[in-house]
Design a protein around this motif. Structure first.
Motif, PDB file in Angstrom:
ATOM      1  N   ALA A   1       0.845  -1.204   0.000  1.00  0.00           N
ATOM      2  CA  ALA A   1       0.000   0.000   0.000  1.00  0.00           C
ATOM      3  C   ALA A   1       0.878   1.253   0.000  1.00  0.00           C
TER       4      ALA A   1
ATOM      5  N   MET B   1      -6.752   2.969   0.287  1.00  0.00           N
ATOM      6  CA  MET B   1      -5.980   1.746   0.051  1.00  0.00           C
ATOM      7  C   MET B   1      -6.679   0.543   0.682  1.00  0.00           C
TER       8      MET B   1
ATOM      9  N   SER C   1      -3.381  -2.284   5.055  1.00  0.00           N
ATOM     10  CA  SER C   1      -3.385  -1.421   3.868  1.00  0.00           C
ATOM     11  C   SER C   1      -3.658   0.023   4.271  1.00  0.00           C
TER      12      SER C   1
ATOM     13  N   LEU D   1      -4.161  -4.733  -4.431  1.00  0.00           N
ATOM     14  CA  LEU D   1      -3.117  -3.708  -4.290  1.00  0.00           C
ATOM     15  C   LEU D   1      -2.008  -3.864  -5.332  1.00  0.00           C
TER      16      LEU D   1
END
Lengths: 305, 305
Positions: free
Chosen positions: A35, A267, A237, A280
């Motif tokens: 992230a 994220m 994240s 991601l």
């Protein structure tokens, strides 16, 4: 100077009402680094895996400019494995198994050339290991820390010692209540900030997140999602987006910290749209900006004329 | 034209961890009317009480320009009474007793001169009574409706019939899930809007509220409170602030409906700061504007440069 991320790297077997996967890439340091990599490069990951750790996962991380110099690969050991099953409402999950393997004797060693890193993200591992990391650092100025109910219940004294060294604590609402024995989150937040962290973020899952700084509170909305494929890694994240954005901008003003909370939330929302780290792996900066704007549209209103 | 409010008027005996009161003013129509009175005057309250209803309560309502022409006073009957006890975490409450009294045979009669009212707020009473009100109206254009788990469980067919006539449904998250049998609130909201209401507001208590309109979602924060003295009437105060502001401004644009949600949230936050209706009795417009601005500060953030 690099952003330092410490935490677990593992192989997850996850079952949700929608699908199931085995030995997929997981671990707190993995999600945080990925992230953060969209904001800040390079990100240095400190962790440990066994010699069975799949090469494609290493390549994928390196493709995202995650520096693996500090990731120990223990010959003859197996990688940490976790198995979990999410129920229909996704807020309930059962741990099916935990195999510590290489992680059991993890001793985080920060490579010499990273001792001077100023931005550190301590993913969710036990507080003694988190402290060991900080003790190797010359002058860690912005320390973001995650923890969990397990450490609050079993290693509270070590956690309290650690909190004195932490700039930002990120925990969820039930953990905040557990840590303080106080059901009111606003009161609990005050109590936690008195334990050390200047900044506290309380994650509330589908209800968004609360940011507590000196005398002000920021309420960030949650991204509305009809389907959450896999909640695993959402909190990590969040932490990665949060510290990645701050590391990139080097701006710790209250306004910028609010933005960082939104990038963290963005994220996290990408993370849960796919299984494992898939959500991601292929994002564009445009997608991230669009999601930021979605959060803005979701929560903005004007004063009456 | 007046804003019409229909619902219960009663005497509440409430116990919280902080204090207890007996026979204090309560009821959905009471809270809605009082909250709305700060925006829009006059507010016409349709309800029923017994001859024991205390005169000071009538005077207080009239002092707030609440028109009681449509409030029936049944000679020889007692007023509706409710007793409840809130636990330490305030999300849990036990009903200790419910005495319907004069409310048992409530037949809402809208005085002739209010048949043409266009803004109607149907407080939480059974859906057959709510429908009876609408049937007396010539052209109700903006109908706000509250309901509860009891009616969803016991009078679902009547409720579904009513929802076809409702512009705005205001319910809490557990009621939305109960009504649709769908744990995901975003999906549940879609399903509910297909039942009739063009606008849906889902209240989430300490987590704020969600507004669902055509294709857009607005997430309103909750006002951070360290102490909630008495949660009774919070939802009704929300509805009152919401419809009162819209009735005053006559502006049903998406931006103004968002503002109305914030005014509703503000009135709910004042309500729970004191017992019974006390938190809504002595507010100034300045206080309300300040609270609105607090909500703005709580949730605002800027795009990065």
């Amino acid at each position: 100077m690099s952003l330092l991320v410490v935490g677990s790297v593992g192989l997850d077997s996850v079952e949700t009402p929608f699908d199931k996967i085995e030995d997929a890439l997981g671990g707190s340091a993995t999600y945080i680094s990925l992230a953060a990599s969209y904001f800040s490069a390079p990100v240095t990951l400190i962790g440990v895996v066994g010699s069975d750790f799949p090469k494609p996962y290493i390549e994928m991380l390196e493709d995202h400019n995650v520096d693996l110099e500090g990731m120990q690969i223990i010959e003859g050991e197996k990688t940490f494995r976790w198995g979990g099953k999410y129920h229909y409402d996704l807020n309930v999950r059962d741990t099916l198994f935990t195999e510590l393997n290489a992680f059991e004797n993890f001793n985080p060693v920060i490579p010499e050339n990273f001792h001077k890193a100023r931005y550190v993200c301590l993913g969710n591992i036990d507080p003694i290991l988190q402290m060991k990391v900080l003790e190797q650092m010359t002058d860690p100025q912005f320390v973001v820390c995650d923890t969990m109910n397990l450490w609050i219940n079993t290693m509270k004294d070590d956690l309290l010692k650690l909190l004195k060294k932490v700039t930002v604590l990120i925990i969820n609402d039930s953990e905040a209540r557990l840590l303080t024995n106080e059901p009111n989150l606003i009161k609990a937040a005050k109590m936690i900030r008195e334990l050390g962290p200047e900044i506290l973020i309380i994650k509330k899952g589908e209800h968004g997140a609360l940011l507590f700084t000196n005398d002000t509170i920021f309420s960030a909305p949650a991204y509305p999602m009809e389907i959450i494929f896999d909640p695993t890694g959402a909190g990590d994240s969040f932490a990665g987006g949060f510290i990645g954005y701050l590391h990139k901008t080097r701006d710790l003003s209250p306004e910028n910290i609010r933005r960082a909370v939104i990038y963290g939330s963005a994220m996290a929302s990408f993370c849960v749209e796919k299984f494992s780290t898939k959500g991601l792996e292929d994002l564009s900066h445009l997608q991230i900006q669009d999601r930021f704007r979605d959060f803005k549209n979701l929560s903005s209103f004007d004063e009456p004329n």
